[in-house]
Design an enzyme around this catalytic site. Structure first.
Site, mmCIF file in Angstrom:
data_model
loop_
_atom_site.group_PDB
_atom_site.id
_atom_site.type_symbol
_atom_site.label_atom_id
_atom_site.label_comp_id
_atom_site.label_asym_id
_atom_site.label_seq_id
_atom_site.Cartn_x
_atom_site.Cartn_y
_atom_site.Cartn_z
ATOM 1 C CE1 TYR A 107 -3.840 2.437 0.313
ATOM 2 C CE2 TYR A 107 -2.772 3.435 2.170
ATOM 3 C CZ TYR A 107 -4.088 2.833 0.862
ATOM 4 O OH TYR A 107 -5.135 4.623 0.186
ATOM 5 C CE1 TYR A 133 6.299 -13.579 -1.948
ATOM 6 C CE2 TYR A 133 4.440 -13.169 -0.072
ATOM 7 C CZ TYR A 133 4.687 -13.400 -0.971
ATOM 8 O OH TYR A 133 3.543 -13.895 -1.418
ATOM 9 N NE ARG A 138 -2.481 -11.435 -3.400
ATOM 10 C CZ ARG A 138 -3.576 -12.232 -2.673
ATOM 11 N NH1 ARG A 138 -4.705 -11.525 -2.025
ATOM 12 N NH2 ARG A 138 -4.111 -13.448 -2.660
ATOM 13 C CE LYS A 161 6.352 -16.880 -2.366
ATOM 14 N NZ LYS A 161 4.631 -16.810 -1.312
ATOM 15 C CB ILE A 203 7.330 -20.076 -1.105
ATOM 16 C CG1 ILE A 203 9.036 -20.688 -0.961
ATOM 17 C CG2 ILE A 203 6.837 -20.855 -0.209
ATOM 18 C CD1 ILE A 203 9.433 -19.327 0.259
#
Length: 298
Positions: A107, A133, A138, A161, A203
């Site tokens: 965000y 990550y 997202r 990741k 993952i």
């Protein structure tokens, strides 16, 4: 090093919307038995952002207790603010957690310098190994290879990741980091190609419902038998895609209940149940992957 098929574990809930302890045990035993090399709790698939701080901590303690040293536990500790991410990471120290998975602050959309400073503060103030990550779809921000290079030299940042699905990132990052820096795919559909290019594992969302097959794919790839690995991966390709027909973890929870791995596929708002049309797609994908029998006449 963490390598192989690592599961991005879903968080099972009961009919009252509380964490289902019985299903957590079923899932952990399932992964230990079927070759999963580590468990990531409280990632995207684990619905971490819908859990309270108390629930997140209790879930970690529950998983550690059930796992009982049989499989390494990695915990998602990302947050929108650096102070919150650091506080939660510090809270996990000395509990037996193997590493933390720290997502880019979502965000806020920080600059690359902001991302560097965020992870640097966590690194300087905790001894828990960190796996970065990167999931721009997202979070709204992309952790670039040049920033990963800077972060790779910091204390206890041990890998990433990489969930962009961009296979060119593998070579780009490899050229910039130390040899022992772990490269883990966060995209099931491209994970085998990621590993062939030099990645260390995945993952995986798919591993929630196809742990044995995902483990076998990595074992085959590690031995250099990519032809057999690709044949097995092709069997799962419909699953890889169907699990994202609606927002993760909506489809994987439906599939896990369908396979009897969890008691219910309850989600918390704003996540809503899988639609009927998507249920049909998931059912077909499970059949094609030979995870359930093909119905007569289908």
């Amino acid at each position: 090093m963490f390598k192989g098929s690592i599961v991005a574990l879903l968080t099972p809930m009961d009919k009252q919307g509380k964490i289902c302890h019985r299903s957590v045990k079923t899932l952990i035993d399932y992964h230990v038995m079927h070759g999963t090399t580590a468990i990531v709790s409280l990632g995207t698939t684990g619905e971490s952002v819908t859990l309270t701080n108390r629930e997140r901590h209790d879930l970690v303690l529950l998983i550690l207790d059930i796992a009982d040293g049989r499989i390494p536990i990695i915990v998602g500790t990302g947050a929108t603010s650096t102070a919150e991410a650091l506080a939660y990471t510090q809270r996990l120290e000395n509990l037996g957690v193997a590493a933390c998975l720290t997502v880019t602050p979502y965000y806020n959309r920080p600059t690359q310098e902001g991302l560097y400073q965020h992870f640097k503060i966590i690194s300087e103030n905790t001894d828990l190994p960190q796996i970065l990550y990167n999931i721009p779809s997202r979070t709204g921000v992309d952790l670039l290879p040049s920033t990963i290079q800077r972060l790779g030299h910091l204390k206890n940042i041990i890998g990433i990741k990489e969930a962009t699905g961009d296979l060119s990132r593998v070579t780009q990052i490899q050229q910039l980091v130390k040899e022992d820096f772990m490269l883990l795919s966060g995209d099931d559909a491209t994970a085998l190609d990621f590993i062939k290019l030099g990645g260390h594992g995945v993952i995986s969302v798919t591993a929630n419902i196809a742990a044995c097959k995902m483990a076998a794919i990595y074992t085959l790839a590690k031995s250099g038998n990519f032809s057999q690995a690709y044949l097995l991966n092709q069997q799962l390709m419909h699953i890889h895609h169907a699990l994202f027909i609606e927002s993760n973890p909506i489809p994987v929870k439906w599939a896990a209940e369908r396979l009897g791995l969890i008691a219910t596929n309850i989600l918390r708002l704003p996540m809503t149940p899988l639609t009927n049309s998507s249920c049909a797609v998931m059912e077909k994908a499970l059949q094609r992957a030979q995870l359930i029998p093909v119905q007569e006449g289908v």
